[in-house]
Design a protein around this motif. Structure first.
Motif, PDB file in Angstrom:
ATOM      1  N   ALA A  86      -1.913  57.178 -43.350  1.00 54.48           N
ATOM      2  CA  ALA A  86      -2.690  57.930 -44.329  1.00 54.48           C
ATOM      3  C   ALA A  86      -3.901  57.141 -44.818  1.00 54.48           C
ATOM      4  O   ALA A  86      -4.994  57.683 -44.987  1.00 54.48           O
ATOM      5  N   SER A  87      -3.720  55.843 -45.050  1.00 60.44           N
ATOM      6  CA  SER A  87      -4.816  55.014 -45.537  1.00 60.44           C
ATOM      7  C   SER A  87      -5.958  54.989 -44.533  1.00 60.44           C
ATOM      8  O   SER A  87      -7.137  55.128 -44.893  1.00 60.44           O
ATOM      9  N   ARG A  88      -5.625  54.847 -43.269  1.00 67.14           N
ATOM     10  CA  ARG A  88      -6.651  54.755 -42.226  1.00 67.14           C
ATOM     11  C   ARG A  88      -7.386  56.086 -42.051  1.00 67.14           C
ATOM     12  O   ARG A  88      -8.611  56.111 -41.899  1.00 67.14           O
ATOM     13  N   ALA A  89      -6.645  57.189 -42.059  1.00 64.65           N
ATOM     14  CA  ALA A  89      -7.284  58.493 -41.903  1.00 64.65           C
ATOM     15  C   ALA A  89      -8.202  58.794 -43.084  1.00 64.65           C
ATOM     16  O   ALA A  89      -9.295  59.351 -42.921  1.00 64.65           O
ATOM     17  N   SER A  90      -7.770  58.413 -44.286  1.00 62.80           N
ATOM     18  CA  SER A  90      -8.598  58.613 -45.476  1.00 62.80           C
ATOM     19  C   SER A  90      -9.870  57.781 -45.392  1.00 62.80           C
ATOM     20  O   SER A  90     -10.966  58.268 -45.667  1.00 62.80           O
ATOM     21  N   LEU A  91      -9.732  56.521 -45.018  1.00 62.90           N
ATOM     22  CA  LEU A  91     -10.889  55.633 -44.913  1.00 62.90           C
ATOM     23  C   LEU A  91     -11.878  56.148 -43.874  1.00 62.90           C
ATOM     24  O   LEU A  91     -13.091  56.180 -44.095  1.00 62.90           O
ATOM     25  N   MET A  92     -11.358  56.584 -42.718  1.00 65.20           N
ATOM     26  CA  MET A  92     -12.229  56.982 -41.609  1.00 65.20           C
ATOM     27  C   MET A  92     -12.903  58.334 -41.844  1.00 65.20           C
ATOM     28  O   MET A  92     -13.873  58.665 -41.180  1.00 65.20           O
ATOM     29  N   THR A  93     -12.396  59.115 -42.793  1.00 62.79           N
ATOM     30  CA  THR A  93     -13.049  60.381 -43.143  1.00 62.79           C
ATOM     31  C   THR A  93     -13.762  60.307 -44.486  1.00 62.79           C
ATOM     32  O   THR A  93     -14.531  61.211 -44.828  1.00 62.79           O
ATOM     33  N   GLY A  94     -13.476  59.256 -45.266  1.00 60.12           N
ATOM     34  CA  GLY A  94     -14.065  59.147 -46.602  1.00 60.12           C
ATOM     35  C   GLY A  94     -13.530  60.181 -47.563  1.00 60.12           C
ATOM     36  O   GLY A  94     -14.153  60.489 -48.574  1.00 60.12           O
ATOM     37  N   ALA A  95     -12.327  60.713 -47.259  1.00 57.04           N
ATOM     38  CA  ALA A  95     -11.755  61.799 -48.061  1.00 57.04           C
ATOM     39  C   ALA A  95     -10.496  61.339 -48.789  1.00 57.04           C
ATOM     40  O   ALA A  95      -9.704  60.554 -48.270  1.00 57.04           O
ATOM     41  N   SER A 118     -15.517  62.271 -38.662  1.00 57.82           N
ATOM     42  CA  SER A 118     -15.080  60.903 -38.949  1.00 57.82           C
ATOM     43  C   SER A 118     -16.258  59.931 -38.837  1.00 57.82           C
ATOM     44  O   SER A 118     -17.307  60.246 -38.255  1.00 57.82           O
ATOM     45  N   LEU A 119     -16.068  58.736 -39.355  1.00 52.89           N
ATOM     46  CA  LEU A 119     -17.103  57.705 -39.268  1.00 52.89           C
ATOM     47  C   LEU A 119     -17.482  57.399 -37.820  1.00 52.89           C
ATOM     48  O   LEU A 119     -18.670  57.378 -37.485  1.00 52.89           O
ATOM     49  N   PRO A 120     -16.507  57.159 -36.912  1.00 53.80           N
ATOM     50  CA  PRO A 120     -16.920  56.904 -35.533  1.00 53.80           C
ATOM     51  C   PRO A 120     -17.621  58.092 -34.878  1.00 53.80           C
ATOM     52  O   PRO A 120     -18.537  57.906 -34.067  1.00 53.80           O
ATOM     53  N   MET A 121     -17.224  59.315 -35.228  1.00 53.84           N
ATOM     54  CA  MET A 121     -17.891  60.483 -34.665  1.00 53.84           C
ATOM     55  C   MET A 121     -19.328  60.586 -35.161  1.00 53.84           C
ATOM     56  O   MET A 121     -20.252  60.908 -34.402  1.00 53.84           O
ATOM     57  N   LEU A 122     -19.544  60.299 -36.448  1.00 52.88           N
ATOM     58  CA  LEU A 122     -20.893  60.300 -37.004  1.00 52.88           C
ATOM     59  C   LEU A 122     -21.772  59.316 -36.245  1.00 52.88           C
ATOM     60  O   LEU A 122     -22.918  59.626 -35.885  1.00 52.88           O
ATOM     61  N   LEU A 123     -21.233  58.131 -35.988  1.00 52.73           N
ATOM     62  CA  LEU A 123     -21.993  57.093 -35.301  1.00 52.73           C
ATOM     63  C   LEU A 123     -22.205  57.439 -33.828  1.00 52.73           C
ATOM     64  O   LEU A 123     -23.295  57.235 -33.277  1.00 52.73           O
ATOM     65  N   LYS A 124     -21.184  57.969 -33.203  1.00 52.63           N
ATOM     66  CA  LYS A 124     -21.309  58.361 -31.794  1.00 52.63           C
ATOM     67  C   LYS A 124     -22.381  59.432 -31.625  1.00 52.63           C
ATOM     68  O   LYS A 124     -23.193  59.385 -30.680  1.00 52.63           O
ATOM     69  N   PRO A 368     -19.356  56.128 -46.667  1.00 52.35           N
ATOM     70  CA  PRO A 368     -20.749  56.394 -47.061  1.00 52.35           C
ATOM     71  C   PRO A 368     -21.603  55.138 -47.119  1.00 52.35           C
ATOM     72  O   PRO A 368     -22.822  55.207 -46.921  1.00 52.35           O
ATOM     73  N   SER A 369     -20.989  53.999 -47.377  1.00 52.15           N
ATOM     74  CA  SER A 369     -21.747  52.743 -47.435  1.00 52.15           C
ATOM     75  C   SER A 369     -22.274  52.364 -46.056  1.00 52.15           C
ATOM     76  O   SER A 369     -23.453  52.016 -45.894  1.00 52.15           O
ATOM     77  N   LEU A 370     -21.406  52.421 -45.043  1.00 52.63           N
ATOM     78  CA  LEU A 370     -21.847  52.092 -43.686  1.00 52.63           C
ATOM     79  C   LEU A 370     -22.863  53.111 -43.186  1.00 52.63           C
ATOM     80  O   LEU A 370     -23.841  52.757 -42.512  1.00 52.63           O
ATOM     81  N   ASN A 380     -20.763  66.354 -46.069  1.00 51.13           N
ATOM     82  CA  ASN A 380     -20.312  66.821 -47.384  1.00 51.13           C
ATOM     83  C   ASN A 380     -18.803  66.729 -47.556  1.00 51.13           C
ATOM     84  O   ASN A 380     -18.300  66.942 -48.661  1.00 51.13           O
ATOM     85  N   THR A 381     -18.055  66.418 -46.492  1.00 54.44           N
ATOM     86  CA  THR A 381     -16.601  66.210 -46.633  1.00 54.44           C
ATOM     87  C   THR A 381     -16.267  64.826 -47.178  1.00 54.44           C
ATOM     88  O   THR A 381     -15.133  64.570 -47.576  1.00 54.44           O
ATOM     89  N   VAL A 382     -17.249  63.945 -47.202  1.00 56.44           N
ATOM     90  CA  VAL A 382     -17.030  62.580 -47.694  1.00 56.44           C
ATOM     91  C   VAL A 382     -17.039  62.586 -49.219  1.00 56.44           C
ATOM     92  O   VAL A 382     -17.974  63.075 -49.842  1.00 56.44           O
ATOM     93  N   GLU A 383     -15.981  62.023 -49.818  1.00 57.92           N
ATOM     94  CA  GLU A 383     -15.848  62.010 -51.270  1.00 57.92           C
ATOM     95  C   GLU A 383     -16.129  60.642 -51.888  1.00 57.92           C
ATOM     96  O   GLU A 383     -16.167  60.511 -53.108  1.00 57.92           O
ATOM     97  N   GLY A 384     -16.291  59.627 -51.062  1.00 56.64           N
ATOM     98  CA  GLY A 384     -16.547  58.295 -51.579  1.00 56.64           C
ATOM     99  C   GLY A 384     -17.975  58.117 -52.062  1.00 56.64           C
ATOM    100  O   GLY A 384     -18.837  58.975 -51.849  1.00 56.64           O
ATOM    101  N   LYS A 385     -18.215  56.986 -52.707  1.00 58.45           N
ATOM    102  CA  LYS A 385     -19.543  56.668 -53.261  1.00 58.45           C
ATOM    103  C   LYS A 385     -20.023  55.361 -52.634  1.00 58.45           C
ATOM    104  O   LYS A 385     -19.305  54.360 -52.638  1.00 58.45           O
ATOM    105  N   SER A 386     -21.220  55.360 -52.106  1.00 63.37           N
ATOM    106  CA  SER A 386     -21.757  54.187 -51.430  1.00 63.37           C
ATOM    107  C   SER A 386     -21.839  52.980 -52.368  1.00 63.37           C
ATOM    108  O   SER A 386     -22.255  53.099 -53.523  1.00 63.37           O
TER     109      SER A 386
END
Length: 474
Positions: A86-95, A118-124, A368-370, A380-386
């Motif tokens: 759960a921690s990894r999925a949350s981190l990788m989606t920012g949700a 996800s973060l890797p998909m955004l970068l890819k 969001p920071s990376l 817009n699915t990302v809930e974190g703050k840079s």
């Protein structure tokens, strides 16, 4: 030719040479400026912030110490769920986690939140080469479309000795530890380090930026590492934690039977562990941290040798904390700070040089920071703050975080840790409040004391305002 004319020719040649050289430098700089930074993404399983740069001097981790000295160190980083999947999925989606999303070790991003980019998909999608090495998500093929390559080491359950392998083959989990006189590469994380080094060599020749991951499995159980790392520590000097107690004022819901550890051989099925066994486990944990420190060192050394340091962001995080006898608990799966607080360091070329921040940071803030650091729009699915403003020397406006495990939801605000156990309707049935300024070990629950009821009511409202708009409905 006169001496004067000869001198003029020489001066002309030198000037042309200098100008050509300068032009080349400018061209290289321009290329460097226009190429997006690479990201080396180091994920460590079950790593608690019991490290030198967090004030603990007994674990030997020189490579992590060196990286921290070149990075921004987050003194107050918290995972959003203290369990790996759960921690990894949350981190990788920012949700954020909700009542039904990101709840345990065995969830998949593709099943719990398939619509999230996800973060890797955004970068890819932006042209990055994305490589998943080792444990990044809990399941190897989760979010598979986001990766150009997925690789996992083959390591026979991470036991080196045939006897240990046989025990593992015939039991559920095998032995809880092993110290074998073998090369680092025999165990899983040694293989992973070699793979990442090989990837760096290949990627250096590419014009594409890369998102290269290094998912380390230690210090997760079983505590298996080459004997030389066990030999770094004297078990006679190891002590049980000061918080080796379960106060009666703490709700019973806060404690568990650490079933993850109980499944290993020679671990009692119930009750406290014998002191000698407890110290052996702590010893094994320390050895594993020193082992993965060495593997990280090899990778960082290669990054430098390949002259990729100045164009690569390095971020290192542990998926959650871990109890080493704290509150007489082992493993994670609780909302005490020992399971929620995590190591987080980020090295950004030209920006970081060993700074430390006390800003409260959540793991959903990493995405969001990376994204901001490489110039990408944040979905817009990302809930974190840079946290990029902190990197730029600005003060963080955020002083809170939310973490959750099963029914327990915790608001971390300033020095206060407030937890409620809630049902599906959001109604609390148990509470826990600690003031870290007075009680950093979390031994005195204030939530039921009459003089704190006004504070509890305010924190309860704030918890609900901040646990996420979809918390009860998703």
């Amino acid at each position: 030719m006169s001496s004067k004319s000869f001198l003029s020719v020489i001066i002309t040649i030198v000037l042309v040479s200098v100008l050509t050289s300068c032009k080349g430098v400018k061209t290289n700089e321009a290329i460097s400026e226009h190429k997006k930074p690479n990201i080396l993404f180091i994920a460590v399983d079950d790593l608690r912030p019991e490290l030198n740069f967090y004030g603990a001097n007994h674990i030997k981790s020189p490579n992590l110490n060196k990286l921290a000295g070149e990075s921004l160190v987050f003194n107050r980083a918290y995972c959003n769920i203290p369990v790996c999947g759960a921690s990894r999925a949350s981190l990788m989606t920012g949700a954020r986690p909700t009542r039904k999303r990101f709840i345990n070790a065995h969830i998949k991003k593709d099943e719990d939140y398939p619509e999230a980019i996800s973060l890797p998909m955004l970068l890819k999608n932006d042209g990055y080469t994305t490589i998943s090495n080792g444990k990044i998500y809990h399941y190897k093929n989760d979010d598979a479309k986001a990766w150009d390559e997925i690789w996992h080491p083959n390591s026979l359950w991470d036991y080196a000795l045939p006897k240990s392998q046989d025990i593992r083959k015939n039991t559920k989990r095998g032995l809880p530890f092993e110290a074998a006189k073998v090369h680092d590469s025999v165990y899983r994380d040694g293989k992973t380090a070699l793979k990442v080094i090989n990837d760096l060599r290949k990627l250096r020749a590419s014009n594409q930026p890369f998102f290269l991951t290094m998912g380390l499995s230690k210090p997760h159980l079983p505590f298996t590492a080459p004997k030389k790392y066990w030999d770094l520590y004297n078990r006679d000097e190891i002590e049980l934690p000061e918080s080796y107690v379960q106060p009666k004022t703490t709700p019973k819901q806060a404690f568990h039977n650490f079933g993850e550890l109980r499944q290993y051989e020679n671990i009692p099925k119930r009750g406290d562990l014998p002191e000698a066994l407890a110290k052996e486990l702590i010893h094994g944990y320390y050895a594993c941290v020193s082992y993965i420190d060495a593997q990280i060192g090899l990778v960082l050394e290669e990054l430098k040798r390949l002259e990729l340091e100045d164009e690569t962001i390095v971020i290192l995080w542990g998926d959650h904390g871990w109890n080493l006898g704290d509150h007489k608990l082992w493993c994670k799966h609780v909302t005490f700070e020992t399971a929620l607080k995590t190591p987080l360091i980020i090295k950004v070329p030209g920006k970081t040089k060993g700074q430390k921040t006390e800003a409260i940071t959540e793991y959903i803030d990493i995405y969001p920071s990376l994204a901001e650091l490489v110039g990408l729009d944040i979905p817009n699915t990302v809930e974190g703050k840079s946290f990029v403003p902190i990197l730029n020397g600005q003060k963080s406006e955020k002083n809170w975080a939310i973490s959750k495990f099963k029914d327990a939801v915790t608001l971390i605000k300033d020095d206060l840790f407030y937890t409620e156990w809630t049902d599906d309707k959001g109604i609390a049935y148990a509470r826990m409040l600690f003031d870290h300024k007075k009680d950093p070990l979390e031994l005195d629950n204030l939530a039921e004391k009459p003089e704190y009821q006004g504070k509890v009511q305010k924190l309860s409202i704030e918890l609900r305002n901040k646990w996420g708009k979809d918390f009860l409905n998703n």
